[in-house]
Structure formats: structure tokens, C-alpha cells
Design a protein around this motif. Structure first.
Motif, short mmCIF file in Angstrom:
data_model
loop_
_atom_site.label_atom_id
_atom_site.label_comp_id
_atom_site.label_asym_id
_atom_site.label_seq_id
_atom_site.Cartn_x
_atom_site.Cartn_y
_atom_site.Cartn_z
N ARG A 83 0.86 -1.18 0.00
CA ARG A 83 0.00 0.00 0.00
C ARG A 83 0.90 1.23 0.00
O ARG A 83 1.92 1.26 0.69
CB ARG A 83 -0.91 0.03 1.24
CG ARG A 83 -1.74 -1.24 1.44
CD ARG A 83 -2.79 -1.39 0.38
NE ARG A 83 -3.63 -2.56 0.57
CZ ARG A 83 -4.34 -3.13 -0.39
NH1 ARG A 83 -4.30 -2.63 -1.62
NH2 ARG A 83 -5.09 -4.17 -0.14
N GLU A 85 1.12 5.80 -0.89
CA GLU A 85 0.58 7.09 -1.34
C GLU A 85 1.72 8.10 -1.39
O GLU A 85 2.51 8.20 -0.45
CB GLU A 85 -0.52 7.61 -0.43
CG GLU A 85 -1.08 8.96 -0.89
CD GLU A 85 -2.28 9.43 -0.10
OE1 GLU A 85 -2.52 10.65 -0.08
OE2 GLU A 85 -2.96 8.58 0.49
N ARG A 107 -4.49 1.89 -2.22
CA ARG A 107 -4.96 1.80 -0.84
C ARG A 107 -6.15 0.87 -0.73
O ARG A 107 -6.84 0.59 -1.72
CB ARG A 107 -5.35 3.18 -0.33
CG ARG A 107 -6.44 3.88 -1.13
CD ARG A 107 -6.53 5.34 -0.79
NE ARG A 107 -7.51 6.06 -1.60
CZ ARG A 107 -7.46 7.36 -1.86
NH1 ARG A 107 -6.47 8.09 -1.39
NH2 ARG A 107 -8.39 7.95 -2.60
#
Length: 342
Positions: A83, A85, A107
Motif C-alpha cells: 500500500r 501514497e 490503498r
């Protein structure tokens, strides 16, 4: 001492050195700048990803001359997925505040953030074998513009494109209590036929949408129950093939909450919520009522539909010299799959 006081509504460019600090050497300047770069680590736990261990960093320029930049990466052990970002946001204007930003991500997404936070959900999962959210993976990017025309009002609009993927829940994950109890399936409250159709759509269709959100909040940020205040949110989401989406719908939700202080330790909280849509909502975008965060006393997500309304009231009593409180609640609401409430 030569102390420099800066008003809360002022913008100061460069660095401020007060005489009482006693030093302005090169090391001191480096130390001040390094405070703008922060590192963090976190852990989360749910019935799809299992244990997620993540770490990241964020750089923020106190003068907002440089963009704020952040990055986080972590590994989910049950779904065997990374995951991540990465994003940035640049302030364009200071008065009123106007900023532009963007992010890339993979995500584990959920439309249930309005029920409870990920931290609260992790506690329930670890302690009591109760995961109140339903999930899907979203991988893509987003761009947005944020404005703050008034002190208590924030407006954010943007565009998001995401490729989605279905993941099954893991029923036998570790927990502290619960005995032989198992974690429920992902979207377990949905009729099996509709659930299978929704699962196929998540696995095979991509979503792109324009979104707009307005937040008005006069609460005390440290203690929402400290004084009488308003908290209201309006959300709009529009997905259409012209936006490179496989869906075609409009979805909106209005949420208004009043915190009314009746006594030093007694408060009345009243919340009204209305949600509606046009077009054909996919399963993960439908509205669900029942249980925690909606209608107490009903099964979790017992009802679902494309529009709903709900009224919650809470009579709250704070205990002296304690962070504990007791509440009496009363809830009422309706949900419908068409244009009319029965």
C-alpha cells in the motif's frame, strides 16, 4: 528579551528569531528547518488486509513557499499487497487560502469512514473480532483544489481516477477476545446475488469522478464538546463515461450536526443526514443504515438503498475529573432503493 510575537492571522515569510532563544548559528538554522521534515510509522488491522505496517515522511514549509510533500508505503500481510501514497500540495494564495495538490495511491478503500475512524476500527478488530467497514482496493490518482474563503469554511474540489479490485475477508484472523467467533465476509449484509454482481463490477470496471466537498466547523478542535457549535458537511460525486469512467451516477450527501451545551457537563448533540443519487450506484457506493454510527439497535448495515435520511440525537453527560462520558441516544431514519420513501 527581544521576543517576537506573531499574530495568528499573520503570514511571516522567512525565519523568525527571538532574542530569548539565544543563538542564531548555522546549527540552529538547520535544526529549525529539520523540524519541517517529519517521519512517522503506523499499524492498522482489518479483516481484509490483516496487519498493515507502514511508514512515511512529510515535508512542510512553514511559509508555504515550497509545496508540502508526503510519501507513505506499507505492506499488508493477509492480502499480500503493498500500500502506498505519494502526493504534494502547493499554496497559491494566503488570504484567502487557495491550494492545489495531487496524489498517486494504492490503498484499501472504504466508503464507511463516516461511521468510525481506521484507528477505532482497528481497536474493535483486535479486541472484539468486529470489523465494521467494507473494503475494496483502489489504485490510481487524484488532483484537487482547496480553498478556505472563511475561517470556518473549507471547500475542496477535484478529479479522481481509480482502478478497483475485490478482496475476500479472512475469517480466522487473530484477535484478543471472541472465542470461536469469525470475521464476517466483505459486504456480508448484501444479498448474495447482488453481492456477486457487485464483486464482479469492482473487479472489472474502473471509476473516475469529479468530487466536491464543503466543510463548515465551529467546534473546538481539542474538545468538540467544550462549547456550543455547528459542524456541517456537503459532498457531491459525479461519475460519467465522459470522465473515462465505466460508471454513470451522481451521488450526494448532506450532514449537519449541532453541539448544544446545556450545562458545564451536559450537552445535546443532534445530527441530520440526507443522502441521494441519480443513475445506477455500484454496490460499494450505495448507502447503508443499521448499527454503529447510524441506527443503534439494528443489525449492522441491515438496510441499503440509493437514498436515505436519518436523524440522531444524543444526550451526553461528562463525568467529573475523567475523560469518560455516558450518553442516551435516539435515532430514526429511512432508506429506499427508488425515488420514494415508503
Amino acid at each position: 528579551t527581544g521576543r517576537v510575537d506573531v499574530a495568528k492571522d499573520a503570514s511571516v515569510y522567512g525565519e523568525v528569531y527571538s532574542g530569548e532563544e539565544g543563538r542564531t548559528g548555522r546549527w540552529h538554522r538547520f535544526r529549525r528547518r529539520s523540524n519541517e521534515l517529519t517521519f512517522h510509522g503506523r499499524a492498522a488491522y482489518n479483516r481484509v488486509d490483516g496487519l498493515l505496517i507502514a511508514s512515511g515522511l512529510k515535508y512542510r514549509d512553514v511559509d508555504s513557499l515550497l509545496p508540502a510533500v508526503w510519501a507513505e508505503a506499507g505492506y499488508a500481510f493477509e492480502s499480500s499487497r503493498w500500500r502506498y501514497e505519494v502526493g504534494l500540495e502547493q499554496v497559491i494564495l494566503h488570504n484567502p487560502v487557495l491550494a492545489v495538490g495531487g496524489a498517486l495511491f494504492r490503498r484499501l478503500a472504504s466508503e464507511d469512514a463516516w461511521l468510525l475512524s481506521n484507528r477505532e476500527n482497528t481497536v474493535f478488530s483486535v479486541v472484539a473480532c468486529e470489523d465494521f467497514k467494507d473494503y475494496y482496493e483502489a489504485e490510481g490518482g487524484s488532483a484537487w483544489i482547496t480553498a478556505k474563503p472563511l475561517r470556518d469554511l473549507t471547500v475542496k474540489g477535484g478529479y479522481t481516477y481509480e482502478e478497483t479490485r475485490w478482496f475476500d475477508a479472512q475469517p480466522n484472523l487473530w484477535r484478543i477476545f471472541g472465542g470461536d467467533k469469525k470475521f464476517r465476509d466483505n459486504f456480508s449484509s448484501v444479498d448474495p446475488t447482488l453481492r456477486e454482481f457487485g464483486r464482479s463490477a469492482i473487479d472489472s470496471l474502473d471509476n473516475a469522478f469529479v468530487h466536491l466537498r464543503l466543510d463548515y466547523d465551529t467546534r473546538d478542535k481539542d474538545d468538540p464538546f467544550e462549547r456550543s457549535a455547528w459542524a456541517a458537511t456537503g459532498e457531491l460525486e459525479w461519475s460519467h463515461p465522459d470522465l473515462s469512467s465505466d460508471y454513470d451516477y451522481t451521488r450526494y450527501r448532506l450532514n449537519a450536526r449541532r453541539y448544544q451545551k446545556l450545562h458545564r457537563r451536559i450537552a445535546l448533540v443532534v445530527r441530520g443526514v440526507y443522502g441521494g443519487s441519480d443513475g445506477d450506484l455500484p454496490m460499494h457506493k450505495l448507502f447503508y443504515l443499521g448499527g454503529l454510527g447510524t441506527l443503534h439497535g439494528y443489525r449492522h448495515k441491515e438496510y441499503m438503498g440509493s437514498r436515505f435520511w436519518m436523524l440522531n440525537s444524543e444526550y451526553r453527560i461528562d463525568f467529573p475529573r475523567s475523560d469518560l462520558a455516558a450518553s442516551l441516544t435516539w435515532d430514526v431514519g429511512q432508506v429506499s432503493a427508488d425515488d420514494h420513501f415508503g
